[in-house]
Structure formats: C-alpha cells, structure tokens
Design an enzyme around this catalytic site. Structure first.
Site, short mmCIF file in Angstrom:
data_model
loop_
_atom_site.label_atom_id
_atom_site.label_comp_id
_atom_site.label_asym_id
_atom_site.label_seq_id
_atom_site.Cartn_x
_atom_site.Cartn_y
_atom_site.Cartn_z
N TYR A 1 -1.79 -5.03 -6.46
CA TYR A 1 -2.99 -5.30 -5.66
C TYR A 1 -4.18 -5.71 -6.53
CZ TYR A 1 -0.41 -2.71 -2.08
OH TYR A 1 0.53 -2.28 -1.19
N ARG B 1 -7.74 -5.69 -5.26
CA ARG B 1 -8.59 -5.42 -4.10
C ARG B 1 -9.88 -4.69 -4.46
NH1 ARG B 1 -4.35 -1.66 -0.97
NH2 ARG B 1 -5.54 -2.38 0.83
N ASP C 1 5.21 -0.07 8.94
CA ASP C 1 4.25 -0.59 9.92
C ASP C 1 4.98 -1.02 11.19
OD1 ASP C 1 2.43 -0.28 7.81
OD2 ASP C 1 2.75 -2.34 7.15
#
Length: 317
Positions: free
Chosen positions: A103, A105, A258
């Site tokens: 990541y 971020r 998810d």
C-alpha cells in the site's frame, strides 16, 4: 437506503506478469477497497448502497468515483480533497499461492476524513451501517469518524456491522487490538476471520472465539469465517458451522472476505435465516476467488443461487 459504508478506496495496479514485481514492465489499473468492494457486491445483488469517502483532486480519484458510481453505488457523500492524493496499492502475484499487497496510502485524501464528513440525515436513512477495522487505522481523525458514525447509528436505531479486517502494517499491534475490541463492543453484528479472532483474543478454537466476541456485550450475532471450511455463526443461544464451497483453483483470494460480507448482508436484507445468509456469504466469497481482481468476480443474485444449487449446498427447505 439498505446499507451505508465508509472507508478508503484506492487505485490498484497489478503487473501483467507473474513473479517478482521488480521485473514487471506493464501493469493493469483497477480500483479496490474493502468498503467499496462490499458496497459494489451488495449493489450487484440488488440492494441500495451508499459509500462515504474522500478522494484526491486527481485523475485517479475522478476515475475511481466514476467506476464506483457506475457499479450502482451512491457516491453523493464522497468529497474531493484538493491538497491530498488518492491512495495507491500494488498487487504482486508471485505465483498462484503467493499473492502480496503493498500500500501507498500515507497522507492520502481518505486518511483526512473526519467526523465533519458525516451527514446525519443521510446516515439515518440506512438499515445497516457497515464499518471495517481498516478505517480507524488510517489516522486519528478517521478513528473519530468511526466513533461518530456509530453514535449516529445508535441514535437512529441502525444496526452496526463491523468487520475487523486487520491491517497490521498500518499501526501497532497493541493499538490495533485496543481499538478493534472497542469498536467490536459497540457493534450489533461482527464478521471476524479466524486469524483476526486469534489476534484479538489469543485463542484458536472457533467456539471459544465466538463466545469471546459475544461476551463483549454489543453484538447479538457473530459470524466467524474459517476459510475453505466455511463460517460459524454464534448468537446468545446458538452456534453452528455452515460449510463452505470447494474451489478447485483459486485465482485471486483478495476481496473474498468483502464478497462474503456482501453475500451475508444481502441474505439478511432478503429476510433469509442466519444459516441461509451465511451460506450465501460463503457462495459469494468462493465465486470471488475464481476471478482476478477485487470486484470483478462479484456475482448477481441469479449467479449466486445457480452456484449454490449446482454444488448441492442449498439449505432452503
């Protein structure tokens, strides 16, 4: 509105080749984030979903918004930050059983979300509020955002669904454990994975973990995901394993959790029993693993039911 969720979505870059990413020269660009994956999954299953977030005033942010909107998710509560970028992440597929995610971020637009980004009137129209443990790890203001969202949900009798979704790289283990347990104790439904339960309580037995989550005092329902074996559900007076589905070849496991959450909540919204809802979650999670990408494999309702029927796992009777 059936469900409102909030959290960061990023631009996803995946090498067109397998192996070490240092040798990759070309990449495909997609978008992904636990909460928007969940919202898109529910939208494909025929439900009304809203996503609250913040993106940068850049081409990736604009493309991201267009993509999520195009998948049928309401993005009216997403704001644009003109001084921070949209986050990025890279998915390195070294081989079929070794997939790594990196990541980028820190300092992203979404990490600047705060309680002021919440519209109480908008939230009050939802049946469920879906949250994950990723968002509070992004910044102190995102942690405060979570607490305020839960406060609003409680005020309007909206059920809070919490998926711990631990990201150890974002914060210390001690802080992660403290915050995630705090948020779980304020939630009505908790959706942990087996490894997350072990991280939070130091136990590995599913029945013990289910009891520990229930004992936090907030949740009336806990669904513990145990990988290919399926998922357990626990209430104050019931505990049961709902078997999973056999997937002969897993193409990409990222996003399966998810998908499970979307399938499970879809079942609740359709007034299925808890067992049938967990079964739908198991089916969606399995289908997602067969396709490369976080949301590309998310099915519609007909596809899910066809998959359940073909595997002979239908518990509707």
């Amino acid at each position: 509105m059936d469900v409102v969720t909030l959290g960061e979505t990023m631009a996803l870059f995946t090498p067109d080749s397998t192996g070490l990413m240092r040798y990759a020269h070309t990449y495909s660009r997609k978008y992904g984030g636990a909460e928007s994956n969940f919202a898109i999954g529910l939208a494909r299953l025929g439900h009304e979903t809203g996503w609250i977030s913040k993106v940068g005033d850049d081409e990736l942010g604009k493309g991201l918004l267009s993509f999520v909107r195009g998948e049928g998710v309401d993005v009216s509560q997403v704001t644009i930050d003109e001084s921070a970028p949209t986050g990025l992440y890279f998915k390195e597929i070294r081989n079929s059983s070794d997939i790594r995610v990196q990541y980028y971020r820190k300092g992203s637009a979404a990490s600047r979300m705060s309680p002021s980004d919440l519209n109480e009137e908008y939230l009050s129209k939802a049946k469920y509020l879906h949250l994950t443990g990723i968002t509070p790890a992004l910044s102190d203001s995102c942690y405060e955002l979570m607490l305020e969202a839960i406060r609003i949900a409680k005020k309007h009798s909206i059920k809070v669904i919490f998926d711990p979704n631990i990201r150890k790289s974002l914060w210390s283990e001690e802080k992660a454990r403290d915050v995630l347990l705090e948020l779980a104790s304020q939630s009505d439904i908790i959706l942990p994975g087996e490894a997350e339960g072990e991280f939070l309580f130091g136990k590995t037995n599913p029945e013990e973990l289910g009891k520990k989550f229930i004992e936090l005092g907030g949740a009336s329902l806990v669904v513990l995901k145990v990988g290919a074996k399926g998922a357990y559900f626990f209430t104050n007076n019931e505990a049961k394993l709902v078997p999973g589905f056999t997937v002969e070849q897993v193409i990409d496991p990222v996003g399966a959790g998810d998908g499970f959450a979307a399938g499970f909540v879809s079942g609740l919204l359709d007034n299925l029993s808890i067992e049938e809802s967990v079964l739908r979650g198991n089916a969606v999670g399995a289908i997602v693993t067969m396709v490369n990408g976080d949301v590309e494999g998310l099915p519609d309702k007909k596809e899910v039911q066809r998959y359940i029927n073909q595997t002979g796992e239908d518990v509707s009777r």
